[in-house]
Design a protein around this motif. Structure first.
Motif, PDB file in Angstrom:
ATOM      1  N   UNK A 156      40.807  44.349  43.208  1.00  0.00           N
ATOM      2  CA  UNK A 156      40.915  43.451  44.359  1.00  0.00           C
ATOM      3  C   UNK A 156      40.520  42.037  43.976  1.00  0.00           C
ATOM      4  N   UNK A 157      39.431  41.898  43.252  1.00  0.00           N
ATOM      5  CA  UNK A 157      38.971  40.572  42.838  1.00  0.00           C
ATOM      6  C   UNK A 157      40.073  39.839  42.066  1.00  0.00           C
ATOM      7  N   UNK A 158      40.723  40.530  41.157  1.00  0.00           N
ATOM      8  CA  UNK A 158      41.800  39.925  40.368  1.00  0.00           C
ATOM      9  C   UNK A 158      42.986  39.542  41.250  1.00  0.00           C
ATOM     10  N   UNK A 159      43.397  40.468  42.134  1.00  0.00           N
ATOM     11  CA  UNK A 159      44.565  40.217  42.983  1.00  0.00           C
ATOM     12  C   UNK A 159      44.296  39.100  43.982  1.00  0.00           C
ATOM     13  N   UNK A 160      43.110  39.090  44.574  1.00  0.00           N
ATOM     14  CA  UNK A 160      42.790  38.068  45.570  1.00  0.00           C
ATOM     15  C   UNK A 160      42.667  36.689  44.929  1.00  0.00           C
ATOM     16  N   UNK A 161      42.049  36.631  43.755  1.00  0.00           N
ATOM     17  CA  UNK A 161      41.926  35.344  43.073  1.00  0.00           C
ATOM     18  C   UNK A 161      43.292  34.800  42.659  1.00  0.00           C
ATOM     19  N   UNK A 162      44.224  35.699  42.345  1.00  0.00           N
ATOM     20  CA  UNK A 162      45.572  35.260  41.996  1.00  0.00           C
ATOM     21  C   UNK A 162      46.259  34.595  43.174  1.00  0.00           C
ATOM     22  N   UNK A 163      45.773  34.879  44.387  1.00  0.00           N
ATOM     23  CA  UNK A 163      46.319  34.268  45.605  1.00  0.00           C
ATOM     24  C   UNK A 163      45.466  33.096  46.083  1.00  0.00           C
ATOM     25  N   UNK A 164      44.519  32.680  45.250  1.00  0.00           N
ATOM     26  CA  UNK A 164      43.720  31.512  45.579  1.00  0.00           C
ATOM     27  C   UNK A 164      42.476  31.770  46.384  1.00  0.00           C
ATOM     28  N   UNK A 165      42.128  33.037  46.596  1.00  0.00           N
ATOM     29  CA  UNK A 165      40.938  33.355  47.385  1.00  0.00           C
ATOM     30  C   UNK A 165      39.682  33.273  46.529  1.00  0.00           C
ATOM     31  N   UNK A 166      38.584  32.905  47.153  1.00  0.00           N
ATOM     32  CA  UNK A 166      37.289  32.883  46.485  1.00  0.00           C
ATOM     33  C   UNK A 166      36.620  34.239  46.703  1.00  0.00           C
ATOM     34  N   UNK A 167      36.480  34.989  45.619  1.00  0.00           N
ATOM     35  CA  UNK A 167      35.916  36.332  45.689  1.00  0.00           C
ATOM     36  C   UNK A 167      34.729  36.415  44.743  1.00  0.00           C
ATOM     37  N   UNK A 168      33.631  37.012  45.203  1.00  0.00           N
ATOM     38  CA  UNK A 168      32.453  37.165  44.358  1.00  0.00           C
ATOM     39  C   UNK A 168      31.967  38.607  44.443  1.00  0.00           C
ATOM     40  N   UNK A 169      31.232  39.092  43.447  1.00  0.00           N
ATOM     41  CA  UNK A 169      30.739  40.477  43.465  1.00  0.00           C
ATOM     42  C   UNK A 169      29.824  40.737  44.652  1.00  0.00           C
ATOM     43  N   UNK A 170      29.774  42.005  45.047  1.00  0.00           N
ATOM     44  CA  UNK A 170      28.979  42.416  46.203  1.00  0.00           C
ATOM     45  C   UNK A 170      28.244  43.720  45.911  1.00  0.00           C
ATOM     46  N   UNK A 171      27.296  44.034  46.772  1.00  0.00           N
ATOM     47  CA  UNK A 171      26.654  45.348  46.750  1.00  0.00           C
ATOM     48  C   UNK A 171      27.485  46.298  47.618  1.00  0.00           C
ATOM     49  N   UNK A 172      27.912  47.396  47.024  1.00  0.00           N
ATOM     50  CA  UNK A 172      28.775  48.353  47.712  1.00  0.00           C
ATOM     51  C   UNK A 172      28.062  49.699  47.799  1.00  0.00           C
ATOM     52  N   UNK A 173      28.142  50.337  48.958  1.00  0.00           N
ATOM     53  CA  UNK A 173      27.627  51.699  49.112  1.00  0.00           C
ATOM     54  C   UNK A 173      28.767  52.617  49.521  1.00  0.00           C
ATOM     55  N   UNK A 186      50.971  43.872  49.990  1.00  0.00           N
ATOM     56  CA  UNK A 186      50.170  43.690  48.781  1.00  0.00           C
ATOM     57  C   UNK A 186      49.012  44.677  48.748  1.00  0.00           C
ATOM     58  N   UNK A 187      48.402  44.913  49.905  1.00  0.00           N
ATOM     59  CA  UNK A 187      47.288  45.852  49.972  1.00  0.00           C
ATOM     60  C   UNK A 187      47.757  47.272  49.674  1.00  0.00           C
ATOM     61  N   UNK A 188      48.889  47.648  50.240  1.00  0.00           N
ATOM     62  CA  UNK A 188      49.445  48.977  49.970  1.00  0.00           C
ATOM     63  C   UNK A 188      49.787  49.150  48.497  1.00  0.00           C
ATOM     64  N   UNK A 189      50.370  48.113  47.901  1.00  0.00           N
ATOM     65  CA  UNK A 189      50.718  48.208  46.479  1.00  0.00           C
ATOM     66  C   UNK A 189      49.477  48.383  45.620  1.00  0.00           C
ATOM     67  N   UNK A 190      48.423  47.660  45.958  1.00  0.00           N
ATOM     68  CA  UNK A 190      47.188  47.776  45.191  1.00  0.00           C
ATOM     69  C   UNK A 190      46.574  49.164  45.373  1.00  0.00           C
TER      70      UNK A 190
END
Length: 332
Positions: free
Chosen positions: A93-110, A147-151
């Motif tokens: 997701x980070x790679x795909x979103x950044x390719x669309x110009x979005x600012x994405x940073x790591x998060x804590x996930x549970x 795009x979300x479905x493809x990912x």
């Protein structure tokens, strides 16, 4: 709760980064006998319990993606987070979103792992859908639905070896979904409102790739023609509102003849469940979960009880009487 991809996108546009966000993605039953690799049904237990995985985004901005795993089936997942499909999905997701110009940073996930692995209930799809819906909402939807479905399909394909949406699409969008294998195209189909699906997981694991290896590389022409005709008739009868006739089409010509040997007692179970009034019985996904379709609550109770007494192999196994989950992935 708020349901569906459209509704997920409508919640609180001004959500702050220090909020906790939890997304639930329901379990699903793939194939439904007649629709090998092309049909999937989202499941919602009648008792209101959550049969599906939950993914939470926690406050904080770590240097890298951090995964915490909880839930009744957390023990079945690898300890190394880099081997978990949730982290794989986060990085994709980070790679795909950044390719669309979005600012994405790591998060804590549970990850609240509520579905057994290798159960035939779309366990990996549930984790993938919950993760990517949560991330897409948190970062203000940089990926549109295609795009979300493809990912999601790409992530699921990395596990099963093939791209198919028969678990992804119903878990994301709810209901019964007709999915075109090898693509991100899918369509909603009508589901009889009075139908219930009784699903029984015996408490054992069956790897999808191993189940696929039991299938022949080639099928004879008569089998393929019979399968295509039965599949087409099932879809036609659903659209005509002929529920009983549609249930009669739930026959598996392709996978079940080869996979039922992997499920001890399956043939006997089908006979007994039919005697109790089940309209159809089949293997959910690759198994070992089996499902039966019923149109009467008393029959649902009787079949569920029989499965608890005869199909479960250990204390981990379970039986759920379900309706179709029409909501799909949602914030909870």
């Amino acid at each position: 709760v708020t349901h569906g991809l459209e509704a997920v996108g409508s919640i609180r546009e001004n959500m702050m980064s220090n909020d906790t966000l939890t997304v639930y993605a329901p379990a699903s039953s793939g194939n439904l006998s007649v629709g090998f690799d092309a049909l999937g049904l989202a499941l919602s237990p009648m008792d209101g319990s959550l049969l599906g995985d939950c993914v939470s985004i926690m406050p904080g901005r770590p240097d890298d993606w951090m995964l915490c795993i909880d839930g009744p089936f957390a023990h079945a997942l690898p300890e190394d987070q880099e081997l978990n499909i949730v982290i794989t999905s986060c990085r994709a997701f980070e790679k795909a979103a950044r390719a669309r110009g979005a600012e994405v940073h790591p998060l804590n996930i549970t990850l609240d792992k509520r579905l057994p692995v290798g159960s035939g209930l779309g366990s990996s799809a549930s984790s993938i859908v919950a993760t990517l819906v949560a991330l897409n909402h948190y970062f203000r939807r940089p990926l549109d639905r295609p795009a979300l479905l493809r990912l999601m399909a790409e992530m699921e394909g990395s596990i099963s070896g093939e791209v198919h949406l028969d678990n992804i699409a119903p878990s994301l969008l709810g209901g019964l979904r007709l999915c075109l294998p090898g693509s991100a195209r899918q369509y909603g189909l009508p589901w009889p409102g009075h139908w219930q699906s009784v699903v029984a997981w015996p408490g054992s694991r069956l790897d999808t790739k191993a189940a696929r290896e039991t299938l022949p590389a080639r099928y004879d022409r008569k089998t393929v023609v019979a399968h295509g005709a039965q599949f087409a008739l099932f879809v036609h009868q659903l659209h005509q509102g002929e529920a009983a006739a549609a249930a009669g089409c739930l026959v598996d010509f392709l996978a079940e003849p080869y996979r039922r040997s992997l499920l001890p007692g399956f043939k006997e179970a089908r006979v007994e469940l039919a005697r109790l009034g089940a309209l159809a019985t089949g293997i959910s996904g690759s198994g070992p979960t089996i499902f039966c379709i019923v149109d009467d609550s008393r029959v649902a109770t009787a079949t569920a009880q029989w499965l608890r007494e005869n199909d479960l192999q250990n204390e981990k196994g379970f039986v759920h009487v379900c309706r179709a989950d029409l909501a799909g992935a949602r914030i909870v």
